[in-house]
Write a protein that holds these residues in place. Structure first.
Motif, PDB file in Angstrom:
ATOM      1  N   LYS A  21      10.192   7.168 -15.973  1.00  0.00           N
ATOM      2  CA  LYS A  21       9.129   8.039 -16.485  1.00  0.00           C
ATOM      3  C   LYS A  21       7.760   7.431 -16.212  1.00  0.00           C
ATOM      4  O   LYS A  21       6.809   8.150 -15.901  1.00  0.00           O
ATOM      5  CB  LYS A  21       9.325   8.312 -17.970  1.00  0.00           C
ATOM      6  CG  LYS A  21      10.465   9.285 -18.231  1.00  0.00           C
ATOM      7  CD  LYS A  21      10.522   9.694 -19.677  1.00  0.00           C
ATOM      8  CE  LYS A  21      11.666  10.667 -19.877  1.00  0.00           C
ATOM      9  NZ  LYS A  21      12.682  10.170 -20.773  1.00  0.00           N
ATOM     10  N   LEU A  22       7.671   6.109 -16.293  1.00  0.00           N
ATOM     11  CA  LEU A  22       6.393   5.470 -15.994  1.00  0.00           C
ATOM     12  C   LEU A  22       6.040   5.606 -14.523  1.00  0.00           C
ATOM     13  O   LEU A  22       4.876   5.811 -14.171  1.00  0.00           O
ATOM     14  CB  LEU A  22       6.410   4.007 -16.426  1.00  0.00           C
ATOM     15  CG  LEU A  22       5.958   3.763 -17.872  1.00  0.00           C
ATOM     16  CD1 LEU A  22       4.487   4.018 -18.045  1.00  0.00           C
ATOM     17  CD2 LEU A  22       6.746   4.520 -18.905  1.00  0.00           C
ATOM     18  N   GLN A  23       7.037   5.522 -13.651  1.00  0.00           N
ATOM     19  CA  GLN A  23       6.786   5.725 -12.226  1.00  0.00           C
ATOM     20  C   GLN A  23       6.334   7.167 -11.982  1.00  0.00           C
ATOM     21  O   GLN A  23       5.407   7.406 -11.197  1.00  0.00           O
ATOM     22  CB  GLN A  23       8.041   5.422 -11.404  1.00  0.00           C
ATOM     23  CG  GLN A  23       7.819   5.592  -9.922  1.00  0.00           C
ATOM     24  CD  GLN A  23       9.077   5.377  -9.094  1.00  0.00           C
ATOM     25  OE1 GLN A  23      10.179   5.219  -9.620  1.00  0.00           O
ATOM     26  NE2 GLN A  23       8.910   5.372  -7.783  1.00  0.00           N
ATOM     27  N   LEU A  24       6.962   8.114 -12.653  1.00  0.00           N
ATOM     28  CA  LEU A  24       6.567   9.520 -12.510  1.00  0.00           C
ATOM     29  C   LEU A  24       5.113   9.706 -12.935  1.00  0.00           C
ATOM     30  O   LEU A  24       4.326  10.345 -12.219  1.00  0.00           O
ATOM     31  CB  LEU A  24       7.506  10.415 -13.325  1.00  0.00           C
ATOM     32  CG  LEU A  24       7.243  11.910 -13.269  1.00  0.00           C
ATOM     33  CD1 LEU A  24       7.394  12.455 -11.847  1.00  0.00           C
ATOM     34  CD2 LEU A  24       8.182  12.653 -14.226  1.00  0.00           C
ATOM     35  N   ASP A  29      -0.486  10.532 -11.400  1.00  0.00           N
ATOM     36  CA  ASP A  29      -1.864  10.040 -11.455  1.00  0.00           C
ATOM     37  C   ASP A  29      -2.425   9.849 -10.050  1.00  0.00           C
ATOM     38  O   ASP A  29      -3.558  10.207  -9.769  1.00  0.00           O
ATOM     39  CB  ASP A  29      -1.901   8.731 -12.245  1.00  0.00           C
ATOM     40  CG  ASP A  29      -3.296   8.297 -12.602  1.00  0.00           C
ATOM     41  OD1 ASP A  29      -4.107   9.157 -12.989  1.00  0.00           O
ATOM     42  OD2 ASP A  29      -3.580   7.083 -12.510  1.00  0.00           O
ATOM     43  N   ARG A  30      -1.606   9.311  -9.164  1.00  0.00           N
ATOM     44  CA  ARG A  30      -2.053   9.033  -7.790  1.00  0.00           C
ATOM     45  C   ARG A  30      -2.112  10.295  -6.936  1.00  0.00           C
ATOM     46  O   ARG A  30      -3.053  10.488  -6.167  1.00  0.00           O
ATOM     47  CB  ARG A  30      -1.120   8.013  -7.137  1.00  0.00           C
ATOM     48  CG  ARG A  30      -1.542   7.618  -5.724  1.00  0.00           C
ATOM     49  CD  ARG A  30      -0.824   6.404  -5.198  1.00  0.00           C
ATOM     50  NE  ARG A  30       0.621   6.486  -5.199  1.00  0.00           N
ATOM     51  CZ  ARG A  30       1.345   6.976  -4.191  1.00  0.00           C
ATOM     52  NH1 ARG A  30       0.765   7.437  -3.110  1.00  0.00           N
ATOM     53  NH2 ARG A  30       2.660   6.979  -4.262  1.00  0.00           N
ATOM     54  N   LEU A  31      -1.101  11.175  -7.073  1.00  0.00           N
ATOM     55  CA  LEU A  31      -0.978  12.326  -6.179  1.00  0.00           C
ATOM     56  C   LEU A  31      -1.583  13.615  -6.737  1.00  0.00           C
ATOM     57  O   LEU A  31      -1.833  14.550  -5.987  1.00  0.00           O
ATOM     58  CB  LEU A  31       0.503  12.569  -5.852  1.00  0.00           C
ATOM     59  CG  LEU A  31       1.231  11.401  -5.172  1.00  0.00           C
ATOM     60  CD1 LEU A  31       2.720  11.674  -5.092  1.00  0.00           C
ATOM     61  CD2 LEU A  31       0.639  11.143  -3.795  1.00  0.00           C
ATOM     62  N   GLY A  32      -1.775  13.682  -8.059  1.00  0.00           N
ATOM     63  CA  GLY A  32      -2.342  14.881  -8.669  1.00  0.00           C
ATOM     64  C   GLY A  32      -1.404  16.064  -8.670  1.00  0.00           C
ATOM     65  O   GLY A  32      -1.841  17.206  -8.770  1.00  0.00           O
ATOM     66  N   SER A  33      -0.104  15.799  -8.577  1.00  0.00           N
ATOM     67  CA  SER A  33       0.867  16.886  -8.474  1.00  0.00           C
ATOM     68  C   SER A  33       2.220  16.452  -9.027  1.00  0.00           C
ATOM     69  O   SER A  33       2.728  15.380  -8.653  1.00  0.00           O
ATOM     70  CB  SER A  33       1.019  17.280  -7.002  1.00  0.00           C
ATOM     71  OG  SER A  33       2.161  18.077  -6.796  1.00  0.00           O
ATOM     72  N   ILE A  34       2.793  17.291  -9.880  1.00  0.00           N
ATOM     73  CA  ILE A  34       4.125  17.019 -10.414  1.00  0.00           C
ATOM     74  C   ILE A  34       5.166  17.172  -9.311  1.00  0.00           C
ATOM     75  O   ILE A  34       6.067  16.343  -9.171  1.00  0.00           O
ATOM     76  CB  ILE A  34       4.444  17.946 -11.600  1.00  0.00           C
ATOM     77  CG1 ILE A  34       3.508  17.641 -12.774  1.00  0.00           C
ATOM     78  CG2 ILE A  34       5.912  17.801 -12.037  1.00  0.00           C
ATOM     79  CD1 ILE A  34       3.556  18.653 -13.904  1.00  0.00           C
ATOM     80  N   ARG A  39       9.026  14.812  -5.582  1.00  0.00           N
ATOM     81  CA  ARG A  39       9.543  14.655  -4.220  1.00  0.00           C
ATOM     82  C   ARG A  39       9.582  13.184  -3.814  1.00  0.00           C
ATOM     83  O   ARG A  39      10.552  12.718  -3.235  1.00  0.00           O
ATOM     84  CB  ARG A  39       8.691  15.437  -3.214  1.00  0.00           C
ATOM     85  CG  ARG A  39       9.099  16.868  -3.037  1.00  0.00           C
ATOM     86  CD  ARG A  39       8.436  17.501  -1.825  1.00  0.00           C
ATOM     87  NE  ARG A  39       6.987  17.385  -1.807  1.00  0.00           N
ATOM     88  CZ  ARG A  39       6.153  18.220  -2.419  1.00  0.00           C
ATOM     89  NH1 ARG A  39       6.632  19.241  -3.107  1.00  0.00           N
ATOM     90  NH2 ARG A  39       4.859  18.051  -2.339  1.00  0.00           N
ATOM     91  N   GLU A  40       8.519  12.469  -4.125  1.00  0.00           N
ATOM     92  CA  GLU A  40       8.467  11.049  -3.753  1.00  0.00           C
ATOM     93  C   GLU A  40       9.564  10.250  -4.457  1.00  0.00           C
ATOM     94  O   GLU A  40      10.043   9.256  -3.929  1.00  0.00           O
ATOM     95  CB  GLU A  40       7.088  10.469  -4.063  1.00  0.00           C
ATOM     96  CG  GLU A  40       6.935   9.081  -3.503  1.00  0.00           C
ATOM     97  CD  GLU A  40       5.504   8.721  -3.135  1.00  0.00           C
ATOM     98  OE1 GLU A  40       5.152   7.560  -3.372  1.00  0.00           O
ATOM     99  OE2 GLU A  40       4.777   9.572  -2.605  1.00  0.00           O
ATOM    100  N   MET A  41       9.975  10.717  -5.632  1.00  0.00           N
ATOM    101  CA  MET A  41      11.035  10.031  -6.372  1.00  0.00           C
ATOM    102  C   MET A  41      12.422  10.591  -6.051  1.00  0.00           C
ATOM    103  O   MET A  41      13.411  10.126  -6.599  1.00  0.00           O
ATOM    104  CB  MET A  41      10.774  10.127  -7.874  1.00  0.00           C
ATOM    105  CG  MET A  41       9.567   9.337  -8.331  1.00  0.00           C
ATOM    106  SD  MET A  41       9.304   9.438 -10.115  1.00  0.00           S
ATOM    107  CE  MET A  41      10.685   8.458 -10.719  1.00  0.00           C
ATOM    108  N   GLY A  42      12.479  11.615  -5.198  1.00  0.00           N
ATOM    109  CA  GLY A  42      13.757  12.207  -4.839  1.00  0.00           C
ATOM    110  C   GLY A  42      14.332  13.099  -5.920  1.00  0.00           C
ATOM    111  O   GLY A  42      15.551  13.244  -6.043  1.00  0.00           O
ATOM    112  N   ALA A  76      -2.022  18.512 -11.419  1.00  0.00           N
ATOM    113  CA  ALA A  76      -1.687  17.839 -12.662  1.00  0.00           C
ATOM    114  C   ALA A  76      -2.500  16.561 -12.763  1.00  0.00           C
ATOM    115  O   ALA A  76      -2.786  15.912 -11.754  1.00  0.00           O
ATOM    116  CB  ALA A  76      -0.196  17.525 -12.711  1.00  0.00           C
ATOM    117  N   THR A  77      -2.870  16.225 -13.974  1.00  0.00           N
ATOM    118  CA  THR A  77      -3.581  14.984 -14.224  1.00  0.00           C
ATOM    119  C   THR A  77      -2.926  14.261 -15.394  1.00  0.00           C
ATOM    120  O   THR A  77      -2.418  14.893 -16.315  1.00  0.00           O
ATOM    121  CB  THR A  77      -5.073  15.216 -14.566  1.00  0.00           C
ATOM    122  OG1 THR A  77      -5.145  16.100 -15.686  1.00  0.00           O
ATOM    123  CG2 THR A  77      -5.822  15.813 -13.399  1.00  0.00           C
TER     124      THR A  77
END
Length: 114
Positions: A21-24, A29-34, A39-42, A76-77
Protein backbone atom coordinates in the motif's frame (compact mmCIF):
# COMPACT_ATOMS: atom_id res chain seq x y z
CA UNK A 1 23.25 -12.00 4.64
CA UNK A 2 21.47 -8.81 5.53
CA UNK A 3 17.76 -9.23 6.27
CA UNK A 4 15.19 -6.79 4.99
CA UNK A 5 12.50 -5.50 7.29
CA UNK A 6 8.96 -5.53 5.91
CA UNK A 7 6.69 -3.70 8.29
CA UNK A 8 3.03 -4.73 8.37
CA UNK A 9 0.61 -2.88 10.64
CA UNK A 10 -2.76 -4.47 11.40
CA UNK A 11 -5.47 -2.28 12.87
CA UNK A 12 -8.85 -3.17 14.38
CA UNK A 13 -10.55 -0.95 11.82
CA UNK A 14 -10.41 -2.98 8.63
CA UNK A 15 -6.93 -1.87 7.60
CA UNK A 16 -3.64 -3.60 7.03
CA UNK A 17 -0.88 -1.18 6.15
CA UNK A 18 2.24 -2.61 4.61
CA UNK A 19 4.85 -2.15 1.89
CA UNK A 20 2.41 -2.76 -0.97
CA UNK A 21 0.00 0.00 0.00
CA UNK A 22 2.89 2.35 0.69
CA UNK A 23 4.35 1.60 -2.73
CA UNK A 24 0.95 2.29 -4.29
CA UNK A 25 0.74 5.66 -2.51
CA UNK A 26 4.27 6.52 -3.58
CA UNK A 27 3.55 5.66 -7.22
CA UNK A 28 0.31 7.67 -7.20
CA UNK A 29 2.27 10.57 -5.76
CA UNK A 30 4.88 10.26 -8.51
CA UNK A 31 2.59 9.42 -11.45
CA UNK A 32 -0.58 11.33 -10.52
CA UNK A 33 -2.73 8.38 -11.53
CA UNK A 34 -4.25 5.38 -9.78
CA UNK A 35 -4.40 3.36 -12.99
CA UNK A 36 -0.76 4.12 -13.91
CA UNK A 37 0.37 3.24 -10.38
CA UNK A 38 -1.59 -0.01 -10.52
CA UNK A 39 -0.14 -0.89 -13.91
CA UNK A 40 3.39 -0.31 -12.65
CA UNK A 41 2.67 -2.69 -9.77
CA UNK A 42 1.06 -5.28 -12.06
CA UNK A 43 -2.43 -4.89 -10.64
CA UNK A 44 -5.74 -3.89 -12.14
CA UNK A 45 -7.25 -0.45 -11.69
CA UNK A 46 -10.07 -2.11 -9.75
CA UNK A 47 -7.61 -3.66 -7.28
CA UNK A 48 -5.64 -0.43 -6.89
CA UNK A 49 -8.84 1.56 -6.34
CA UNK A 50 -10.04 -1.02 -3.80
CA UNK A 51 -6.82 -0.58 -1.79
CA UNK A 52 -7.18 3.21 -1.92
CA UNK A 53 -10.81 3.00 -0.80
CA UNK A 54 -9.76 0.79 2.12
CA UNK A 55 -7.20 3.36 3.24
CA UNK A 56 -9.46 6.35 2.59
CA UNK A 57 -12.23 4.86 4.73
CA UNK A 58 -9.88 3.85 7.57
CA UNK A 59 -8.16 7.21 8.10
CA UNK A 60 -9.89 10.30 9.48
CA UNK A 61 -9.12 12.12 6.21
CA UNK A 62 -8.58 10.60 2.76
CA UNK A 63 -5.05 9.59 1.76
CA UNK A 64 -5.77 9.98 -1.97
CA UNK A 65 -8.01 12.48 -3.75
CA UNK A 66 -9.06 11.63 -7.28
CA UNK A 67 -10.97 13.21 -10.13
CA UNK A 68 -12.80 11.36 -12.86
CA UNK A 69 -11.22 10.83 -16.23
CA UNK A 70 -12.81 11.83 -19.48
CA UNK A 71 -12.15 14.51 -22.04
CA UNK A 72 -10.12 16.70 -19.68
CA UNK A 73 -8.46 13.68 -18.09
CA UNK A 74 -8.60 12.63 -14.51
CA UNK A 75 -5.95 12.20 -11.97
CA UNK A 76 -5.12 11.45 -8.39
CA UNK A 77 -3.06 13.14 -5.73
CA UNK A 78 -1.78 11.94 -2.41
CA UNK A 79 -3.26 14.23 0.23
CA UNK A 80 -1.46 15.77 3.19
CA UNK A 81 -2.75 12.85 5.28
CA UNK A 82 -1.37 10.39 2.71
CA UNK A 83 1.97 12.19 2.74
CA UNK A 84 2.08 11.93 6.52
CA UNK A 85 1.17 8.23 6.41
CA UNK A 86 4.07 7.62 4.00
CA UNK A 87 6.50 9.67 6.13
CA UNK A 88 5.56 7.98 9.40
CA UNK A 89 5.58 4.47 7.94
CA UNK A 90 9.08 5.08 6.52
CA UNK A 91 10.18 6.51 9.88
CA UNK A 92 8.99 3.32 11.61
CA UNK A 93 10.87 1.15 9.12
CA UNK A 94 14.02 3.23 9.66
CA UNK A 95 13.61 3.05 13.43
CA UNK A 96 13.30 -0.74 13.34
CA UNK A 97 16.34 -1.06 11.10
CA UNK A 98 18.46 1.32 13.20
CA UNK A 99 17.37 0.35 16.71
CA UNK A 100 17.07 -3.33 15.83
CA UNK A 101 20.44 -3.68 14.10
CA UNK A 102 21.99 -5.69 16.94
CA UNK A 103 19.00 -8.03 17.16
CA UNK A 104 18.98 -8.52 13.38
CA UNK A 105 22.68 -9.34 13.41
CA UNK A 106 22.18 -11.83 16.25
CA UNK A 107 19.31 -13.54 14.43
CA UNK A 108 21.32 -13.66 11.21
CA UNK A 109 24.22 -15.28 13.06
CA UNK A 110 21.92 -18.15 14.00
CA UNK A 111 21.20 -19.01 10.35
CA UNK A 112 22.88 -21.88 8.48
CA UNK A 113 25.70 -20.73 6.20
CA UNK A 114 24.60 -20.13 2.60
Amino acid sequence: MTPRIKLRLEYDVPLVLGPGKLQLLSLIDRLGSISAAGREMGMSYKRAWSLIEEMNSAFAAPVVASSRGGKGGGGATVTATGQEVMRRFQALENLLADQGADELAALSALLKPA
